[in-house]
Design an enzyme around this catalytic site. Sequence first.
Site, PDB file in Angstrom:
ATOM      1  CD  GLN A   1      -3.412  -4.541   6.346  1.00  0.00           C
ATOM      2  OE1 GLN A   1      -3.249  -3.582   5.613  1.00  0.00           O
ATOM      3  NE2 GLN A   1      -4.069  -5.624   5.956  1.00  0.00           N
TER       4      GLN A   1
ATOM      5  CG  ASP B   1      -9.743  -0.502   4.195  1.00  0.00           C
ATOM      6  OD1 ASP B   1      -9.429  -0.764   3.012  1.00  0.00           O
ATOM      7  OD2 ASP B   1      -9.117  -0.923   5.178  1.00  0.00           O
TER       8      ASP B   1
ATOM      9  CE  LYS C   1      -3.800  -2.531   1.971  1.00  0.00           C
ATOM     10  NZ  LYS C   1      -4.489  -3.070   3.145  1.00  0.00           N
TER      11      LYS C   1
END
Length: 309
Positions: free
Chosen positions: A97, A120, A53
Amino acid sequence: MYKIIDGKFHSAEIRKEIAARAAKYKAASGKDIGLAVVLVGEDPASQIYVRNKIKGCEEVGIKSYASYLPAESTEEQVKELVQSLVDDENINGILVQLPLPKHIDQQAVLKLIPKEKDVDGFCEENIGSLCLNKDCLPACTPNGIMKMLERENIAISGKNAVVIGRSAIVGKPMAMLLLNANATVTICHSKTENLPEICRQADILVAAIGKANFVTNDFVKQGAVVIDVGMNRDKDGKLCGDVDFQSVKDKCSYITPVPGGVGPMTITMLLYNTVVAAERTLCILNLTKNTAIICNISMKNCKNSATKS
Ligand code: NAP
């Protein structure tokens, strides 16, 4: 003859667009777009995802702010960090995460992230907005699938779509995005009866199950578009999808391979959502060819839509 949907190609093209939009944002605001990535603990798979990422951010000119906390951090410490990122106006998107270590309440942490920075697409408000077909930042994997369908000019409106899988991060948001695009959607899961028969009704079949080569020839209607979300290992340890590619391909009009189909789109759509989140903090009104007025506006007044752009 089937056509392969090449996720690597689409991803590279979309990254070019993201880089151009990031540069435009910087020219307009004087600031880089910022994505904060939070990793708690040392899970090797999570470390790889985070590294990829950050690499993706560098590629498109988004500034990444990585925070690493030890696995034994308390829930309060993680929340404190996330809250500081929420309050930081240089940060446009926040990604925690997952999974977090077991002693930390994941939902309690995610709840701190406001809809506007939830790149997200996992927070309840974003999911609710998706269900109501309102402006939102949709979850990256299904949003990437929609982008590929759009870029391949695959018709969705009025088509029968079947989604196998009902997870919060893939199956459900996928079904909602297809419904919002006017498909007639059926969601299947482990308790569904007559699964192959239902799947054979699909013009668009999305497999998000997590079982190697599960979808075979008898699940697929002639001419169907088959999207394989699965990332599994077969009995020889080789990466494979939920769809038995060899058995299915000749019945399809389009099919995504594994690897190289849905996978490459996920991080790209994270970067895409981050750009959209940043752009929503600015309203650029072109008065004349060379003049622009920049003003802060609230997200609800901004017409820029992640799903429609
Ligand atoms: P998940 O949370 O485990 O959900 C799997 C879904 O499949 C569940 O809804 C489950 O039904 C359903 N299912 C399981 N066995 C079934 C069966 N025999 N018949 C019908 N449905 C069945 O998995 P996920 O997170 O959605 O991920 C799915 C797959 O996509 C995994 O292989 C994952 O690695 C992959 N993935 C890939 C990406 C990417 O970027 N390419 C991103 C995310 C996930 P129940 O609800 O009834 O249990």
